[in-house]
Design an enzyme around this catalytic site. Sequence first.
Site, PDB file in Angstrom:
ATOM      1  N   SER A  54       0.813  -1.220   0.000  1.00 33.18           N
ATOM      2  CA  SER A  54       0.000   0.000   0.000  1.00 33.18           C
ATOM      3  C   SER A  54       0.848   1.272   0.000  1.00 33.18           C
ATOM      4  CB  SER A  54      -0.974   0.006   1.191  1.00 33.18           C
ATOM      5  OG  SER A  54      -1.534  -1.264   1.378  1.00 33.18           O
ATOM      6  N   HIS A 101      -3.333  -1.776  -4.274  1.00 31.89           N
ATOM      7  CA  HIS A 101      -4.797  -1.885  -4.260  1.00 31.89           C
ATOM      8  C   HIS A 101      -5.410  -0.494  -4.133  1.00 31.89           C
ATOM      9  CE1 HIS A 101      -5.137  -1.147   0.122  1.00 31.89           C
ATOM     10  NE2 HIS A 101      -3.926  -1.666   0.131  1.00 31.89           N
TER      11      HIS A 101
END
Lengths: 254, 78
Positions: A137, A160
């Site tokens: 992330s 993501h």
Amino acid sequence: MYDHEQTIRDGFQKNFIGQFSAQGTQPDNPQSQDNSLQTLKELGQTATTSSLKSDIHIIPIIGQIEGHLVLPQKNKTTKYEHVIPQLVAVEENPEIKGLLLVLNTVGGDIEAGLAIAEMISSMNKPTVSIVLGGGHSIGVPITVSTNYSFIVPTASMTIHPIRLTGMVIGVPQTYEYLDKMQDRIIKFVSLHSRIPEGKFRELMFRTGELVRDIGTVLIGKEAVDVGLLDEVGGLNEALAKLRFLIRQRGEVFV
Amino acid sequence: MLNYSIYPGELIFEDYDTFEAEYEEIELNDEVRLLVERINNNQLKISQIISSNPNYYLLQEFQPGTILNTTLNLNQNH
């Protein structure tokens, strides 16, 4: 020893050691025989670790990147209010020649992560990052912010979309806002690595890879193949690259 | 606040409502103050360094999480 640092240590001892003593660390004062004796008793050595000098500094980015909220104690965190001044000190200290960033993070606060990434990318001293375990992330922009990035063969990086926690208002503006926040990350990553903006966006929104989410997991070499990181390698390669960059920098300025 | 993490929010913020830390600020000298969390009467845990001199942030003695043993009972000063 670096004079300024000695002054700080003396001040610390004068003002502090009288009342408090740090657990696990011994004051580095040659005048104090008691301390050396204590070190000898506890660690079986005469020199304390704080007297070991290195011209490269390491900053570990571990656990959650902690931002504006103090996280509950069970979280392991990296505090941006501590890392940012450390980066300033590394950049300013003439005895430090380079910075090694070690990442094993699950992500965290966007603003804190981007702040750290921007600080590193604007440093003048050579910086090298190495991803161990995971750099997920918000760990992705932090990894690519250095001059050169490594990933060990078994480490993974998850890319993501951003999720919202708490109450979400179901209006189109919410999605526009999320899109804007995602753009900040995508733009930073594509600017500081070889990956094109479109490719990173495609990885972020890919379906069928993650079990409960959309996005992509890149393991070791895959992160290099898509152009996100520079090379697969471990500690040896990372340190060798940092030494090379330091030498190169030295030749330019001397 | 926007969190970008592979950990779900409910896991990160579990116990957030019941979690309470009490901080005290102690002044070491003109240049540096420490934000500390009291563990018990004799122990303090460093939470944050407050200083405009960046070199303090590199000192091992000041790293957040370091536990300081006090020989003075600070409560008497308040």
